[in-house]
Motif scaffolding. Structure first.
Motif, PDB file in Angstrom:
ATOM      1  N   LEU A 292       4.764  30.621  -8.275  1.00 12.89           N
ATOM      2  CA  LEU A 292       5.440  29.909  -7.196  1.00 12.89           C
ATOM      3  C   LEU A 292       4.471  29.789  -5.953  1.00 12.89           C
ATOM      4  CD1 LEU A 292       8.974  31.503  -6.577  1.00 12.89           C
ATOM      5  CD2 LEU A 292       8.340  29.469  -7.756  1.00 12.89           C
ATOM      6  N   GLU A 293       3.654  30.692  -5.442  1.00  8.49           N
ATOM      7  CA  GLU A 293       2.750  30.752  -4.514  1.00  8.49           C
ATOM      8  C   GLU A 293       1.627  29.902  -4.859  1.00  8.49           C
ATOM      9  OE1 GLU A 293       1.552  34.461  -3.099  1.00  8.49           O
ATOM     10  OE2 GLU A 293       3.341  34.792  -2.037  1.00  8.49           O
ATOM     11  N   ILE A 294       1.153  29.647  -6.067  1.00  6.62           N
ATOM     12  CA  ILE A 294      -0.085  29.104  -6.562  1.00  6.62           C
ATOM     13  C   ILE A 294       0.549  27.614  -6.632  1.00  6.62           C
ATOM     14  CG2 ILE A 294      -1.468  28.584  -8.555  1.00  6.62           C
ATOM     15  CD1 ILE A 294      -1.562  31.469  -8.903  1.00  6.62           C
ATOM     16  N   TYR A 295       1.691  27.301  -7.148  1.00  4.99           N
ATOM     17  CA  TYR A 295       2.167  25.946  -7.187  1.00  4.99           C
ATOM     18  C   TYR A 295       2.590  25.364  -5.616  1.00  4.99           C
ATOM     19  CZ  TYR A 295       4.635  21.703  -9.009  1.00  4.99           C
ATOM     20  OH  TYR A 295       5.011  20.698  -9.118  1.00  4.99           O
ATOM     21  N   GLY A 296       2.596  26.453  -4.778  1.00  7.17           N
ATOM     22  CA  GLY A 296       2.975  26.114  -3.415  1.00  7.17           C
ATOM     23  C   GLY A 296       4.669  25.716  -3.253  1.00  7.17           C
ATOM     24  N   THR A 297       5.356  26.573  -3.873  1.00  5.26           N
ATOM     25  CA  THR A 297       6.788  26.160  -3.760  1.00  5.26           C
ATOM     26  C   THR A 297       7.347  27.501  -3.596  1.00  5.26           C
ATOM     27  OG1 THR A 297       8.690  25.332  -4.681  1.00  5.26           O
ATOM     28  CG2 THR A 297       7.210  26.488  -6.298  1.00  5.26           C
ATOM     29  N   THR A 298       8.751  27.625  -3.773  1.00  4.85           N
ATOM     30  CA  THR A 298       9.515  28.814  -3.417  1.00  4.85           C
ATOM     31  C   THR A 298      10.825  28.648  -4.132  1.00  4.85           C
ATOM     32  OG1 THR A 298      10.972  27.777  -1.465  1.00  4.85           O
ATOM     33  CG2 THR A 298       8.919  29.259  -0.900  1.00  4.85           C
ATOM     34  N   ASN A 299      11.531  29.749  -4.461  1.00  2.61           N
ATOM     35  CA  ASN A 299      12.980  29.721  -5.065  1.00  2.61           C
ATOM     36  C   ASN A 299      13.552  30.667  -4.657  1.00  2.61           C
ATOM     37  OD1 ASN A 299      15.011  30.363  -6.971  1.00  2.61           O
ATOM     38  ND2 ASN A 299      14.146  28.747  -8.084  1.00  2.61           N
ATOM     39  N   HIS A 300      14.888  30.577  -3.999  1.00  4.79           N
ATOM     40  CA  HIS A 300      15.770  31.532  -3.296  1.00  4.79           C
ATOM     41  C   HIS A 300      16.195  32.512  -4.179  1.00  4.79           C
ATOM     42  CE1 HIS A 300      18.649  28.574  -5.179  1.00  4.79           C
ATOM     43  NE2 HIS A 300      19.461  29.504  -5.148  1.00  4.79           N
ATOM     44  N   LEU A 301      16.036  32.487  -5.390  1.00  4.49           N
ATOM     45  CA  LEU A 301      16.590  33.495  -6.353  1.00  4.49           C
ATOM     46  C   LEU A 301      15.507  34.747  -6.606  1.00  4.49           C
ATOM     47  CD1 LEU A 301      18.581  31.427  -8.919  1.00  4.49           C
ATOM     48  CD2 LEU A 301      19.449  32.871  -7.049  1.00  4.49           C
ATOM     49  N   ILE A 302      14.374  34.572  -6.022  1.00  3.18           N
ATOM     50  CA  ILE A 302      13.119  35.324  -6.471  1.00  3.18           C
ATOM     51  C   ILE A 302      13.626  36.975  -6.040  1.00  3.18           C
ATOM     52  CG2 ILE A 302      11.871  35.246  -4.161  1.00  3.18           C
ATOM     53  CD1 ILE A 302      10.374  35.446  -7.498  1.00  3.18           C
ATOM     54  N   TRP A 303      14.368  37.075  -5.126  1.00  6.11           N
ATOM     55  CA  TRP A 303      14.662  38.280  -4.686  1.00  6.11           C
ATOM     56  C   TRP A 303      15.714  39.475  -5.758  1.00  6.11           C
ATOM     57  CZ3 TRP A 303      20.003  39.504  -5.213  1.00  6.11           C
ATOM     58  CH2 TRP A 303      20.746  38.697  -5.372  1.00  6.11           C
ATOM     59  N   VAL A 304      16.042  38.337  -6.836  1.00  4.51           N
ATOM     60  CA  VAL A 304      16.836  39.051  -7.758  1.00  4.51           C
ATOM     61  C   VAL A 304      16.014  40.099  -8.712  1.00  4.51           C
ATOM     62  CG1 VAL A 304      18.041  38.755 -10.058  1.00  4.51           C
ATOM     63  CG2 VAL A 304      18.446  37.281  -8.371  1.00  4.51           C
ATOM     64  N   PHE A 305      14.444  39.575  -8.840  1.00  4.67           N
ATOM     65  CA  PHE A 305      13.788  40.506  -9.640  1.00  4.67           C
ATOM     66  C   PHE A 305      13.474  41.830  -9.060  1.00  4.67           C
ATOM     67  CE2 PHE A 305      12.237  36.288 -11.085  1.00  4.67           C
ATOM     68  CZ  PHE A 305      11.992  36.799 -12.438  1.00  4.67           C
TER      69      PHE A 305
ATOM     70  N   LEU B 170       0.785  -1.171  -0.099  1.00 10.92           N
ATOM     71  CA  LEU B 170      -0.122  -0.003   0.000  1.00 10.92           C
ATOM     72  C   LEU B 170       0.727   1.187  -0.084  1.00 10.92           C
ATOM     73  CD1 LEU B 170      -3.073   1.105   0.589  1.00 10.92           C
ATOM     74  CD2 LEU B 170      -2.268   1.588   3.051  1.00 10.92           C
ATOM     75  N   ALA B 171       0.694   2.188  -0.575  1.00 12.40           N
ATOM     76  CA  ALA B 171       1.313   3.451  -0.769  1.00 12.40           C
ATOM     77  C   ALA B 171       0.305   4.477  -0.852  1.00 12.40           C
ATOM     78  CB  ALA B 171       2.524   3.393  -2.004  1.00 12.40           C
ATOM     79  N   VAL B 172       0.901   5.757  -0.616  1.00 10.50           N
ATOM     80  CA  VAL B 172       0.172   7.058  -0.519  1.00 10.50           C
ATOM     81  C   VAL B 172       1.346   8.172  -0.717  1.00 10.50           C
ATOM     82  CG1 VAL B 172      -1.932   6.645   0.535  1.00 10.50           C
ATOM     83  CG2 VAL B 172       0.028   7.732   1.805  1.00 10.50           C
ATOM     84  N   ASN B 173       0.847   9.189  -1.519  1.00 17.72           N
ATOM     85  CA  ASN B 173       2.102  10.358  -1.835  1.00 17.72           C
ATOM     86  C   ASN B 173       2.434  11.007  -0.462  1.00 17.72           C
ATOM     87  OD1 ASN B 173      -0.860  11.298  -1.985  1.00 17.72           O
ATOM     88  ND2 ASN B 173       0.262  13.088  -1.830  1.00 17.72           N
ATOM     89  N   GLY B 174       3.665  11.433  -0.485  1.00 19.67           N
ATOM     90  CA  GLY B 174       4.181  11.844   0.934  1.00 19.67           C
ATOM     91  C   GLY B 174       3.879  13.290   1.006  1.00 19.67           C
ATOM     92  N   ASP B 175       5.029  14.010   1.500  1.00 20.70           N
ATOM     93  CA  ASP B 175       4.917  15.516   1.658  1.00 20.70           C
ATOM     94  C   ASP B 175       5.588  16.494   0.566  1.00 20.70           C
ATOM     95  OD1 ASP B 175       7.528  15.180   2.009  1.00 20.70           O
ATOM     96  OD2 ASP B 175       7.971  15.820   3.982  1.00 20.70           O
ATOM     97  N   TYR B 176       6.055  15.813  -0.583  1.00 25.57           N
ATOM     98  CA  TYR B 176       6.242  16.446  -1.847  1.00 25.57           C
ATOM     99  C   TYR B 176       7.462  17.480  -1.131  1.00 25.57           C
ATOM    100  CZ  TYR B 176       6.437  17.542  -6.746  1.00 25.57           C
ATOM    101  OH  TYR B 176       6.468  17.781  -8.237  1.00 25.57           O
ATOM    102  N   TYR B 177       8.581  16.766  -0.424  1.00 24.86           N
ATOM    103  CA  TYR B 177       9.342  17.885   0.250  1.00 24.86           C
ATOM    104  C   TYR B 177      10.310  18.664  -0.864  1.00 24.86           C
ATOM    105  CZ  TYR B 177      13.038  14.837  -1.863  1.00 24.86           C
ATOM    106  OH  TYR B 177      13.808  13.974  -2.657  1.00 24.86           O
ATOM    107  N   GLY B 178      10.411  17.988  -1.927  1.00 26.93           N
ATOM    108  CA  GLY B 178      11.146  18.463  -3.119  1.00 26.93           C
ATOM    109  C   GLY B 178      10.861  20.002  -3.625  1.00 26.93           C
ATOM    110  N   VAL B 179       9.441  20.379  -3.563  1.00 27.22           N
ATOM    111  CA  VAL B 179       9.108  21.705  -3.886  1.00 27.22           C
ATOM    112  C   VAL B 179       9.405  22.844  -2.921  1.00 27.22           C
ATOM    113  CG1 VAL B 179       7.194  20.701  -5.620  1.00 27.22           C
ATOM    114  CG2 VAL B 179       6.631  21.358  -3.439  1.00 27.22           C
ATOM    115  N   GLN B 180       9.662  22.416  -1.626  1.00 32.84           N
ATOM    116  CA  GLN B 180      10.039  23.249  -0.660  1.00 32.84           C
ATOM    117  C   GLN B 180      11.471  23.601  -0.382  1.00 32.84           C
ATOM    118  OE1 GLN B 180       7.754  25.016   0.521  1.00 32.84           O
ATOM    119  NE2 GLN B 180       5.933  23.740  -0.193  1.00 32.84           N
TER     120      GLN B 180
END
Lengths: 313, 127
Positions: free
Chosen positions: B91-104, A134-144
């Motif tokens: 970025l906000e809508i996707y729910g992510t960040t990028n450390h280079l955003i300050w360059v803009f 059984l598996a579910v998606n995790g916390d998607y740490y890679g986008v943070q």
């Protein structure tokens, strides 16, 4: 044209930089650590034995009984999974009730076995790669870029994310919801944390609802597909995925999800990455109806994500 | 600086703001009701920039030169800031960040400030 050389040069530079930062954010894979080359200094059972009052088994048990598999159940003496479909809040909700003989069967995995950025795979691909029942998606740490990442007793990221509530899965299989600002990742490891998931929020804490009706993940305002994990009793868990964003299912608000988890009997429950990421795979089959729009999808509609939580050997 | 040049500049900024507004609206429409103020209000940046450009050009309308270099620098800065707002929204809508955003922000503001200084110096030396 000649008169506006500066503004044109500036605009071209801006577009070039935007292209680079977009590729950096969403496309260019960066591997920071290979799981096979980074191993915990102690096994899960050793880590569990260090914890006070632990009752966890010291070793993984051998398969005790004949394996019985149906479309909605799995049982082999060590692992029992019963899949049930609910229809609440105008939404189809899939609940996997899991009972284990040892916490060692509750696991997490990175896409391609690698910790990094933009390294992704679908939940079903990761489930297959790890022989997950059984598996579910995790916390998607890679986008943070912030938030603790501890997997398999190894600390991968220790940067604190403001206001982040994490789910700590200890080596003995017990759950705790913590604020990153309250405790360091290193201290969590010392306390016996085996996996730490950083998404949230905690839905149920000590049997009580931990969210209000107006709580949401970041800027999301409406009902959404959801993934959650909860513990009912010692080594007794529920994995929950709710459909949404389609004609059949409206999706759940965080409050509705928290209520549902509480009604299932969870003492601790935690919200994982949802929306288009929500996916449940049982015996190699995608159970839910992953939805939404994204380029990172396969033919079954699953979005590629960074990690999974799974049950397996 | 002729009136037609000033009017042309105004049209460019308003047109760019309209494009940004429509882009933001379409992006939000498909974002599953995940909202970002950066995306929604990005069009305000070229509107403010356009007002500043109008001030520059009107104040320089006695100049013999047909172009206004400060307005060019300003246009570059406005473009960087607008693009930065839109990307932060993504970025906000996707729910992510990028450390280079300050360059803009830094590059955009540097150009806006430089344009203000350039215009002030130009006006003083012309007098």
């Amino acid at each position: 044209m000649k008169k506006q050389w500066f503004s044109l040069l500036s605009a071209v530079t801006a577009l070039g930089f935007t292209t680079y930062i977009a590729l950096d954010t969403f496309v260019i894979p960066r591997s920071y650590a290979d799981v096979e080359t980074v191993t915990s200094s102690s096994s899960r059972s050793e880590a569990a034995s260090k914890m006070e009052d632990t009752e966890a088994d010291e070793q993984a048990q051998e398969v005790l009984a004949e394996t019985v598999v149906t479309d909605t159940t799995y049982s082999d003496g060590n692992i029992s999974v019963v899949l049930t479909t609910y229809r609440e809040y105008d939404t189809t909700i899939y609940v996997a009730d899991v009972t284990l003989s040892s916490a060692e069967y509750l696991k997490t995995a990175f896409a391609n076995g690698t910790y990094g950025k933009n390294i992704t795979a679908t939940t079903s691909e990761m489930a297959k790669e790890n022989d997950a029942i059984l598996a579910v998606n995790g916390d998607y740490y890679g986008v943070q870029e912030e938030g603790y990442v501890i997997r398999g007793g190894v600390l991968y990221r220790s940067t604190v994310k403001e206001d982040a509530q994490d789910l700590v899965i200890y080596a003995d299989g017990s759950f705790e919801v913590i604020y990153e600002e309250d405790i360091s990742a290193e201290e969590l490891l010392e306390n016996g944390a085996w996996d730490v998931l950083s998404f949230g929020p905690g839905l149920v804490v000590d049997g009580e609802l931990n969210v209000d009706t107006d709580d949401e993940v970041d800027r999301a305002k409406t009902s959404n597909p959801r993934t959650a994990i909860g513990v009912i009793d010692e080594l007794h868990y529920v994995f929950v995925v709710a459909d949404g964003r389609n004609d059949e299912s409206e999706g759940l608000s965080l409050y509705q999800l928290a209520q549902f988890m509480q009604e299932l009997g969870c003492t601790t429950a935690y919200n994982l990455d949802g929306g288009g990421s929500s996916s449940m795979v049982f015996n190699g089959v995608v159970i839910n109806d992953p939805s939404g729009s994204s380029s990172r999808r396969n033919s079954s509609g699953e979005r590629s994500v960074s990690d999974i939580v799974y049950i397996g050997y | 600086m002729s009136t037609s040049v000033i009017r042309k500049s105004a049209f460019k900024y308003v047109g760019f703001a309209a494009f940004v507004f429509v882009f933001g609206a379409i992006y939000e429409f498909f974002s599953h009701e995940v909202y970002s103020n950066y995306m929604i209000y990005a069009f305000v940046v070229p509107l403010i920039g356009g007002l500043m450009a109008q001030l520059y050009l009107w104040s320089a309308r006695g100049f013999k030169k047909k172009d206004c270099f400060a307005a060019q620098i300003l246009a570059g800065g406005v473009f960087w800031l607008t693009l930065g707002c839109l990307f932060q929204g993504v970025l906000e809508i996707y729910g992510t960040t990028n450390h280079l955003i300050w360059v803009f922000l830094v590059v955009g503001l540097m150009q806006v400030v430089t344009s203000i200084v350039w215009q002030a110096v130009s006006l003083m030396t012309t007098e």
